[in-house]
Design a protein around this motif. Structure first.
Motif, short mmCIF file in Angstrom:
data_model
loop_
_atom_site.label_atom_id
_atom_site.label_comp_id
_atom_site.label_asym_id
_atom_site.label_seq_id
_atom_site.Cartn_x
_atom_site.Cartn_y
_atom_site.Cartn_z
N ARG A 1 39.29 11.93 35.19
CA ARG A 1 40.17 12.19 34.06
C ARG A 1 39.34 12.73 32.89
NH1 ARG A 1 41.57 7.33 36.27
NH2 ARG A 1 43.66 7.17 37.16
N GLU A 2 39.89 13.66 32.18
CA GLU A 2 39.20 14.21 31.02
C GLU A 2 39.26 13.21 29.87
OE1 GLU A 2 38.99 18.37 28.46
OE2 GLU A 2 40.76 17.93 29.68
N VAL A 3 38.12 12.86 29.33
CA VAL A 3 38.06 11.90 28.23
C VAL A 3 37.24 12.48 27.09
CG1 VAL A 3 38.27 9.91 29.78
CG2 VAL A 3 35.99 10.72 29.09
N GLU A 4 37.42 11.91 25.92
CA GLU A 4 36.59 12.25 24.76
C GLU A 4 35.39 11.32 24.77
OE1 GLU A 4 36.76 11.82 19.90
OE2 GLU A 4 38.65 11.87 21.03
N ILE A 5 34.24 11.86 25.15
CA ILE A 5 33.06 11.02 25.29
C ILE A 5 32.60 10.50 23.94
CG2 ILE A 5 30.59 11.04 25.87
CD1 ILE A 5 32.27 10.86 28.31
N ILE A 6 32.35 9.20 23.87
CA ILE A 6 31.77 8.58 22.69
C ILE A 6 30.25 8.80 22.76
CG2 ILE A 6 31.36 6.38 21.53
CD1 ILE A 6 34.11 5.50 22.63
N GLU B 1 21.77 -2.77 24.27
CA GLU B 1 21.22 -1.86 23.26
C GLU B 1 22.08 -0.61 23.20
OE1 GLU B 1 16.48 -2.98 23.90
OE2 GLU B 1 17.31 -1.14 24.78
N TYR B 2 22.08 0.02 22.03
CA TYR B 2 22.84 1.26 21.84
C TYR B 2 21.89 2.40 21.49
CZ TYR B 2 26.69 -2.09 21.32
OH TYR B 2 27.60 -3.11 21.52
N TYR B 3 22.16 3.57 22.04
CA TYR B 3 21.36 4.76 21.78
C TYR B 3 22.29 5.93 21.44
CZ TYR B 3 17.51 2.17 23.90
OH TYR B 3 16.56 1.22 24.19
N TYR B 4 21.89 6.73 20.46
CA TYR B 4 22.68 7.90 20.10
C TYR B 4 22.46 8.98 21.15
CZ TYR B 4 24.37 11.94 17.43
OH TYR B 4 25.03 13.08 17.02
N LYS B 5 23.53 9.48 21.72
CA LYS B 5 23.45 10.45 22.80
C LYS B 5 23.12 11.84 22.24
CE LYS B 5 26.32 12.21 26.62
NZ LYS B 5 25.31 12.08 27.68
N SER B 6 21.83 12.16 22.17
CA SER B 6 21.38 13.44 21.63
C SER B 6 20.03 13.80 22.24
CB SER B 6 21.26 13.37 20.10
OG SER B 6 20.63 14.53 19.60
N ASP B 7 20.02 14.77 23.14
CA ASP B 7 18.76 15.19 23.77
C ASP B 7 17.79 15.74 22.73
OD1 ASP B 7 19.60 14.47 26.28
OD2 ASP B 7 20.27 16.48 26.84
N SER B 8 18.30 16.48 21.75
CA SER B 8 17.42 17.11 20.77
C SER B 8 16.71 16.09 19.89
CB SER B 8 18.23 18.07 19.88
OG SER B 8 19.24 17.37 19.16
N LEU B 9 17.31 14.91 19.74
CA LEU B 9 16.70 13.85 18.93
C LEU B 9 16.00 12.80 19.79
CD1 LEU B 9 19.56 13.29 16.30
CD2 LEU B 9 17.44 14.60 16.01
N GLY B 10 16.04 12.97 21.10
CA GLY B 10 15.39 12.01 21.98
C GLY B 10 16.16 10.73 22.18
N ASP B 11 17.50 10.77 22.01
CA ASP B 11 18.36 9.60 22.22
C ASP B 11 17.83 8.38 21.47
OD1 ASP B 11 19.92 11.13 23.98
OD2 ASP B 11 18.71 10.56 25.70
N PRO B 12 17.80 8.43 20.14
CA PRO B 12 17.22 7.31 19.37
C PRO B 12 18.06 6.04 19.48
CG PRO B 12 18.33 8.84 17.90
CD PRO B 12 18.30 9.50 19.25
N MET B 13 17.36 4.91 19.42
CA MET B 13 18.04 3.62 19.43
C MET B 13 18.78 3.44 18.11
SD MET B 13 16.36 -0.10 20.25
CE MET B 13 17.39 -1.55 20.46
N ILE B 14 20.00 2.90 18.17
CA ILE B 14 20.82 2.74 16.98
C ILE B 14 21.44 1.35 16.95
CG2 ILE B 14 21.36 5.20 16.70
CD1 ILE B 14 23.94 4.72 18.23
N SER B 15 22.02 0.99 15.81
CA SER B 15 22.69 -0.29 15.65
C SER B 15 24.19 -0.07 15.52
CB SER B 15 22.17 -1.00 14.39
OG SER B 15 22.58 -0.28 13.22
#
Length: 254
Positions: free
Chosen positions: A82-87, A119-133
């Protein structure tokens, strides 16, 4: 594939326009990447194995009430989703110390953690998927507080179920990554599990020997990547010694 509209191409998968509105075709590639795509290789047959393993695990989760984007497997390399809006948040659940946790905190590899760490990580290859809160997630509008609560509850349920499933076939679920999306149905929206579940995004060790049965074999140049994935599939009962079949249940390890 050439006649279908390509929606998105990632490191290990390609998404194509689906046959019906609100659907996509998820194609599994043989590409293997590590260290934010700094290391790249091709492992023949990996996509076929990941497609089948992910199908099996997604189906088992649906059976216990976990909502997912998975619809059905179409062929050896493709599945309908199913097509979803990826978080844009990757959720990592850790049960045993490994990978970056060892590097960050000096914890011995293989040490059992006192409880599952999320743990949570921001999904961004250009930023190296940084860890986030959670504060980052809500402040930047990536997800609401209620959505985070839903994601956390689903993640812990998935971890509990998969840990037990893998114990039954002689594997330790060390850690794994999940992605979630928003599924819209008219005026309703719900959070569902998306992406895939395979040795590409989880660490699996043999329960007796601690032999690594996942993408760490590629990351660490251990060799035998395809063979390790095949062994996981065999233990799940979807690739027995006689060859590929559609067996439905895992093989319990004595």
């Amino acid at each position: 594939m050439a006649r279908r509209r390509r929606i998105y191409e990632g490191k290990a998968k390609v998404l194509f326009e689906g046959p019906e509105p609100g659907t996509l075709v998820q194609y599994f590639k043989d590409d293997a990447t590590a260290f934010n795509n700094q290391k790249h290789g091709v492992i023949t047959g990996k996509g076929v194995l990941n497609n089948r393993i992910s199908e099996f695990l997604m189906q088992r989760l649906v059976e216990i009430g976990i909502p997912t984007h998975f619809v059905r497997r179409l062929n050896m390399r493709e599945q309908l989703v199913r097509e979803v809006e990826i978080i844009p948040v990757e959720v990592v659940i850790r049960n045993v110390a490994a990978g970056s946790l060892v590097k960050r905190f000096g914890v011995p590899e293989g040490q059992l953690l006192p409880r599952a760490i999320v743990e949570y990580y921001y999904k961004s290859d250009s930023l190296g998927d940084p860890m986030i809160s959670e504060e980052h997630i809500t402040a930047f509008g990536w997800a609401t507080t209620q959505e985070i609560d839903d994601i956390l509850a689903l993640s812990l349920r998935v971890n509990d179920f998969l840990t037990g499933l893998f114990v039954g076939i002689g594997l330790r679920l060390v850690d794994f990554k999940l992605e979630f999306g928003r599924l819209y149905n008219e005026d309703e929206m719900r959070i569902v599990l998306a992406d895939e579940l395979s040795p590409d995004n989880m660490r699996l060790w043999d329960a007796k020997t601690n032999e690594k049965m996942d993408k760490d074999r590629f990351r660490q140049d251990l060799g035998g990547v395809k063979e390790a994935y095949q062994e996981v599939a065999r233990r799940l009962g979807i690739l027995p010694e006689g060859g590929p079949t559609d067996m439905k249940g895992p093989k319990v390890m004595q």
